[in-house]
Design a protein around this motif. Structure first.
Motif, PDB file in Angstrom:
ATOM      1  N   SER A  88       0.810  -1.209   0.000  1.00 11.94           N
ATOM      2  CA  SER A  88       0.000   0.000   0.000  1.00 11.94           C
ATOM      3  C   SER A  88       0.851   1.271   0.000  1.00 11.94           C
ATOM      4  O   SER A  88       0.304   2.366  -0.022  1.00 11.94           O
ATOM      5  CB  SER A  88      -0.923   0.014   1.223  1.00 11.94           C
ATOM      6  OG  SER A  88      -0.147  -0.022   2.404  1.00 11.94           O
ATOM      7  N   SER A  89       2.148   1.128   0.035  1.00 11.26           N
ATOM      8  CA  SER A  89       2.997   2.314   0.068  1.00 11.26           C
ATOM      9  C   SER A  89       3.106   2.922  -1.321  1.00 11.26           C
ATOM     10  O   SER A  89       2.903   2.266  -2.334  1.00 11.26           O
ATOM     11  CB  SER A  89       4.388   1.963   0.592  1.00 11.26           C
ATOM     12  OG  SER A  89       5.006   1.049  -0.282  1.00 11.26           O
ATOM     13  N   LYS A  90       3.427   4.183  -1.362  1.00  8.63           N
ATOM     14  CA  LYS A  90       3.563   4.913  -2.609  1.00  8.63           C
ATOM     15  C   LYS A  90       4.863   5.694  -2.576  1.00  8.63           C
ATOM     16  O   LYS A  90       5.356   6.062  -1.515  1.00  8.63           O
ATOM     17  CB  LYS A  90       2.399   5.880  -2.805  1.00  8.63           C
ATOM     18  CG  LYS A  90       1.058   5.192  -2.907  1.00  8.63           C
ATOM     19  CD  LYS A  90      -0.037   6.184  -3.047  1.00  8.63           C
ATOM     20  CE  LYS A  90      -1.379   5.464  -3.074  1.00  8.63           C
ATOM     21  NZ  LYS A  90      -2.490   6.377  -3.045  1.00  8.63           N
ATOM     22  N   VAL A  91       5.384   5.959  -3.749  1.00  4.09           N
ATOM     23  CA  VAL A  91       6.583   6.781  -3.848  1.00  4.09           C
ATOM     24  C   VAL A  91       6.184   8.225  -3.592  1.00  4.09           C
ATOM     25  O   VAL A  91       5.166   8.705  -4.090  1.00  4.09           O
ATOM     26  CB  VAL A  91       7.208   6.643  -5.258  1.00  4.09           C
ATOM     27  CG1 VAL A  91       8.368   7.591  -5.434  1.00  4.09           C
ATOM     28  CG2 VAL A  91       7.631   5.223  -5.494  1.00  4.09           C
ATOM     29  N   ASN A  92       7.012   8.930  -2.839  1.00  2.00           N
ATOM     30  CA  ASN A  92       6.816  10.354  -2.554  1.00  2.00           C
ATOM     31  C   ASN A  92       5.455  10.655  -1.940  1.00  2.00           C
ATOM     32  O   ASN A  92       4.668  11.438  -2.473  1.00  2.00           O
ATOM     33  CB  ASN A  92       7.008  11.204  -3.817  1.00  2.00           C
ATOM     34  CG  ASN A  92       8.455  11.509  -4.068  1.00  2.00           C
ATOM     35  OD1 ASN A  92       9.310  11.177  -3.265  1.00  2.00           O
ATOM     36  ND2 ASN A  92       8.729  12.145  -5.182  1.00  2.00           N
ATOM     37  N   GLU A  93       5.164  10.036  -0.837  1.00  2.00           N
ATOM     38  CA  GLU A  93       3.998  10.447  -0.069  1.00  2.00           C
ATOM     39  C   GLU A  93       4.421  11.705   0.688  1.00  2.00           C
ATOM     40  O   GLU A  93       4.881  11.655   1.823  1.00  2.00           O
ATOM     41  CB  GLU A  93       3.549   9.350   0.886  1.00  2.00           C
ATOM     42  CG  GLU A  93       2.909   8.187   0.197  1.00  2.00           C
ATOM     43  CD  GLU A  93       2.397   7.154   1.178  1.00  2.00           C
ATOM     44  OE1 GLU A  93       2.550   7.346   2.403  1.00  2.00           O
ATOM     45  OE2 GLU A  93       1.842   6.165   0.732  1.00  2.00           O
ATOM     46  N   ILE A  94       4.290  12.819   0.028  1.00  2.00           N
ATOM     47  CA  ILE A  94       4.813  14.080   0.545  1.00  2.00           C
ATOM     48  C   ILE A  94       3.833  14.661   1.549  1.00  2.00           C
ATOM     49  O   ILE A  94       2.664  14.876   1.238  1.00  2.00           O
ATOM     50  CB  ILE A  94       5.060  15.076  -0.611  1.00  2.00           C
ATOM     51  CG1 ILE A  94       6.042  14.445  -1.606  1.00  2.00           C
ATOM     52  CG2 ILE A  94       5.568  16.395  -0.093  1.00  2.00           C
ATOM     53  CD1 ILE A  94       6.201  15.232  -2.880  1.00  2.00           C
ATOM     54  N   LYS A  95       4.347  14.888   2.756  1.00  2.00           N
ATOM     55  CA  LYS A  95       3.507  15.453   3.806  1.00  2.00           C
ATOM     56  C   LYS A  95       3.572  16.975   3.809  1.00  2.00           C
ATOM     57  O   LYS A  95       2.663  17.631   4.272  1.00  2.00           O
ATOM     58  CB  LYS A  95       3.937  14.891   5.164  1.00  2.00           C
ATOM     59  CG  LYS A  95       3.734  13.396   5.271  1.00  2.00           C
ATOM     60  CD  LYS A  95       4.365  12.850   6.526  1.00  2.00           C
ATOM     61  CE  LYS A  95       4.286  11.357   6.589  1.00  2.00           C
ATOM     62  NZ  LYS A  95       5.139  10.636   5.685  1.00  2.00           N
ATOM     63  N   THR A  96       4.674  17.520   3.311  1.00  2.00           N
ATOM     64  CA  THR A  96       4.811  18.964   3.222  1.00  2.00           C
ATOM     65  C   THR A  96       4.780  19.370   1.752  1.00  2.00           C
ATOM     66  O   THR A  96       5.079  18.590   0.864  1.00  2.00           O
ATOM     67  CB  THR A  96       6.146  19.429   3.835  1.00  2.00           C
ATOM     68  OG1 THR A  96       7.213  18.808   3.127  1.00  2.00           O
ATOM     69  CG2 THR A  96       6.229  19.063   5.295  1.00  2.00           C
ATOM     70  N   VAL A  97       4.432  20.609   1.523  1.00  2.00           N
ATOM     71  CA  VAL A  97       4.345  21.117   0.159  1.00  2.00           C
ATOM     72  C   VAL A  97       5.749  21.453  -0.337  1.00  2.00           C
ATOM     73  O   VAL A  97       6.535  22.086   0.368  1.00  2.00           O
ATOM     74  CB  VAL A  97       3.445  22.381   0.109  1.00  2.00           C
ATOM     75  CG1 VAL A  97       3.401  22.943  -1.292  1.00  2.00           C
ATOM     76  CG2 VAL A  97       2.047  22.035   0.599  1.00  2.00           C
ATOM     77  N   VAL A  98       6.063  21.004  -1.537  1.00  2.00           N
ATOM     78  CA  VAL A  98       7.341  21.318  -2.161  1.00  2.00           C
ATOM     79  C   VAL A  98       7.063  22.280  -3.305  1.00  2.00           C
ATOM     80  O   VAL A  98       6.230  22.010  -4.166  1.00  2.00           O
ATOM     81  CB  VAL A  98       8.028  20.041  -2.693  1.00  2.00           C
ATOM     82  CG1 VAL A  98       9.319  20.382  -3.391  1.00  2.00           C
ATOM     83  CG2 VAL A  98       8.266  19.062  -1.568  1.00  2.00           C
ATOM     84  N   ASN A  99       7.755  23.406  -3.280  1.00  2.00           N
ATOM     85  CA  ASN A  99       7.559  24.423  -4.303  1.00  2.00           C
ATOM     86  C   ASN A  99       8.829  24.607  -5.117  1.00  2.00           C
ATOM     87  O   ASN A  99       9.930  24.287  -4.666  1.00  2.00           O
ATOM     88  CB  ASN A  99       7.180  25.764  -3.658  1.00  2.00           C
ATOM     89  CG  ASN A  99       5.858  25.667  -2.923  1.00  2.00           C
ATOM     90  OD1 ASN A  99       4.897  25.126  -3.441  1.00  2.00           O
ATOM     91  ND2 ASN A  99       5.830  26.179  -1.702  1.00  2.00           N
TER      92      ASN A  99
END
Length: 154
Positions: A88-99
């Motif tokens: 169930s894991s995914k690549v780049n489960e980003i918790k913070t916003v990357v700009n």
């Protein structure tokens, strides 16, 4: 060739064919070996015992393969070999916003993909220009969904 050896060829061939279809699909090695053994056994029956027995062995071989396949599928025997865990894991489960313009540092070598630390979070990034060594200062150039393109800070 001894009749026992011919029967052994046919049984091993049938077993490998069913194994290919039920337990290890996609490898084709077991299936091809099973077909090869079955064909060789049928050929030997034709050569040593004649057309009638060769035809009978073909019919018998096909019927036994079908019966074994139906039995293994209906008895749920194949579920013992199936994977029961779900990834169930995914690549780049980003918790913070990357700009665009955010800065960070590579953790692994980017060749051209690797891991970097941006906004105190590890994430998978890629570079489109060249290879970057670990501990290289980087800047985010583009964010497209979960893909983050970075480049070295000059």
């Amino acid at each position: 060739m001894d009749l026992l050896f011919i029967i052994l060829l046919l049984v091993c061939g049938m077993a490998l064919i069913v194994l290919e279809l039920v337990a290890i699909p996609g490898t084709t090695i077991a299936g091809l070996a099973g077909v090869g053994l079955s064909i060789w056994g049928i050929y030997r029956v034709f050569v040593e015992y004649g057309s009638f027995w060769g035809g009978m062995v073909i019919v018998f071989d096909v019927l036994v393969c079908l019966i074994l396949l139906i039995f293994t599928l209906k008895s749920k025997l194949w579920k013992r070999f199936a994977q029961k865990e779900e990834i169930s894991s995914k690549v780049n489960e980003i918790k913070t916003v990357v700009n665009v313009g955010d800065r960070g540092k590579t953790i692994t070598r980017l060749a051209p993909m690797g891991t970097a630390l941006i906004n105190n979070e590890r994430m998978e990034v890629y570079t489109s220009t060249s290879f970057l060594d670990p501990e290289t200062e980087i800047v985010v150039e583009e964010v497209s969904g979960s893909k983050i393109r970075v480049n070295k800070i000059n």
